[in-house]
Design an enzyme around this catalytic site. Sequence first.
Site, PDB file in Angstrom:
ATOM      1  NE  ARG A   9      -7.972   2.763   4.290  1.00  0.00           N
ATOM      2  CZ  ARG A   9      -8.088   1.772   4.922  1.00  0.00           C
ATOM      3  NH1 ARG A   9      -9.839   1.660   5.324  1.00  0.00           N
ATOM      4  NH2 ARG A   9      -7.598   1.564   6.099  1.00  0.00           N
ATOM      5  NE  ARG A  10      -7.755   2.101   8.885  1.00  0.00           N
ATOM      6  CZ  ARG A  10      -6.403   1.914   8.799  1.00  0.00           C
ATOM      7  NH1 ARG A  10      -5.620   3.213   9.627  1.00  0.00           N
ATOM      8  NH2 ARG A  10      -5.618   1.045   8.534  1.00  0.00           N
ATOM      9  CE  LYS A  42      -1.181   0.248   5.520  1.00  0.00           C
ATOM     10  NZ  LYS A  42      -0.259   1.603   5.088  1.00  0.00           N
ATOM     11  CG  ASP A  43       3.879   2.244   2.328  1.00  0.00           C
ATOM     12  OD1 ASP A  43       2.595   2.833   2.959  1.00  0.00           O
ATOM     13  OD2 ASP A  43       4.588   1.697   3.955  1.00  0.00           O
ATOM     14  CB  CYS A  93      -6.572  12.284  -5.123  1.00  0.00           C
ATOM     15  SG  CYS A  93      -7.957  10.723  -5.776  1.00  0.00           S
ATOM     16  NE  ARG A 147      -0.749   5.709  13.783  1.00  0.00           N
ATOM     17  CZ  ARG A 147      -1.450   6.086  12.543  1.00  0.00           C
ATOM     18  NH1 ARG A 147      -2.202   5.435  12.373  1.00  0.00           N
ATOM     19  NH2 ARG A 147      -0.678   6.906  11.320  1.00  0.00           N
ATOM     20  NE  ARG A 161      -1.864  15.563  13.820  1.00  0.00           N
ATOM     21  CZ  ARG A 161      -1.053  16.839  13.762  1.00  0.00           C
ATOM     22  NH1 ARG A 161      -0.125  17.202  13.249  1.00  0.00           N
ATOM     23  NH2 ARG A 161      -2.558  17.749  12.890  1.00  0.00           N
TER      24      ARG A 161
END
Length: 464
Positions: free
Chosen positions: A135-136, A84-85, A247, A159, A153
């Site tokens: 998205r979450r 995903k990176d 985007c 976290r 963050r």
Amino acid sequence: MSETEKIRVGSRKSELALIQTRHVISLLKKIHPEKDFEIVTMSTLGDKVLDIPLPKIGEKSLFTKELESALTTGCVDFVVHSLKDLPTALPPEMAIGAVLTREDPRDALVLQKDHDKYLLETLPEGSVIGTSSLRRGAQLARKYPHLKVESIRGNLNTRLKKLDELGKYQGIILASAGLIRMGWTSRISKILDSEELLYAVGQGALAVECRELDEKIIELLKPLYDVQTALRVISERSFLKTLGGGCSAPVAVSTDLSRVKDNKYILKLKGAVWSLDGKDEIIETGDCEIDLKNTPRCAACPFNTSNENASCVRDIENLKRCDTCPNQVPSKKIKLDEIPVEVLKNDPHEHCPVALPIGVDFMGKCPYLEANMGKYSANGVIEEAELLKQCPFRKETKKGNLTEVTAGPSASNTFCGLVPHSDTPLESLKQAQDLGVRLAQSLLSKGAGEVMAKAQATIHGAAS
């Protein structure tokens, strides 16, 4: 490449990145015990920019640029990434030589200890859920309006410590794959099914990037190449690329590949786009039939390492394990670092004057903010903050226009950067790619472009 020649493997310095890199090397050592592998670690800009979110506008390369430069110059022979990176368009002459069997791609809910009996739908009104993902945040706002979503963050360790120590959050949402690989499955309160939250493109999959024309390395990686994972992620990446990959808008997917008979499989793809507040949703599903040989998959299980007693957890929620792996628990569990509460409370990066909404699955120290830390006061005020609004790490675009990834043209003989595999017909890979294109085009015809442009304009307005 001779048998005694050292193979240099690039990796980020984070604990999770090194776990993933060592895992890939351990698999290759089983196949080629005579070969010598050396890990070359380096810090990417994404590692240096910790604890401050940046808009997801073609910024994926923040985790990969330095590693890819090392590949280009020959300093390393391949690099292990979380898929995903990786941008949907790789730099020229780069390719994904293999994707490994995918870990659970779903998100995980991690709750405070005194809230661990709750679900998202049953949490008290006003409960705060921490996430750094557009998205979450959009999906939570749409499906669980009684909850309050706030940015959190830091890396996984930070976290979790903020959840435990600050009392600000009742829960956080993270990718389950990272928690599983770090040995922190006990922290998972619930795996969130894709009906609850769709996941990020490529989430849970490991990718090995190499030079496109390096046939020896591609052949070396071939045994790790999981065709079923490849078909799923090709459809996801082509979906994102067609929408305008990178985007700043909430975009998510889910995929499923199931056998119907003999070598016939059905690949299903669900994709969606939301407004930042989740009120606007455009969602679509599609499928295609694919020819696929029945190939073994367990060789690349994230816990099938050199430890013969390692576990192969395929479904944390139901505690199911792979039939061909030893039924044991992971032998290593990474401990959370000790971080003083005062450090968590007074994280200077929380006071960045560039006001951005929940944004990026991306953590690090901001080099721009760090350079101005001498002007940061103890009460959380940054002097001359107006100057910092011109952060050079936030790309500018024309308001209302989508920004596409411009990492370079895609290689003509790859599928969204992924090289083909000899066990899979090229037509099958093309069908998976075309499925993603068709689904994205369907969403665009229903107004997805306008929704994404509005989201990006909002982010630019908040950041300027």
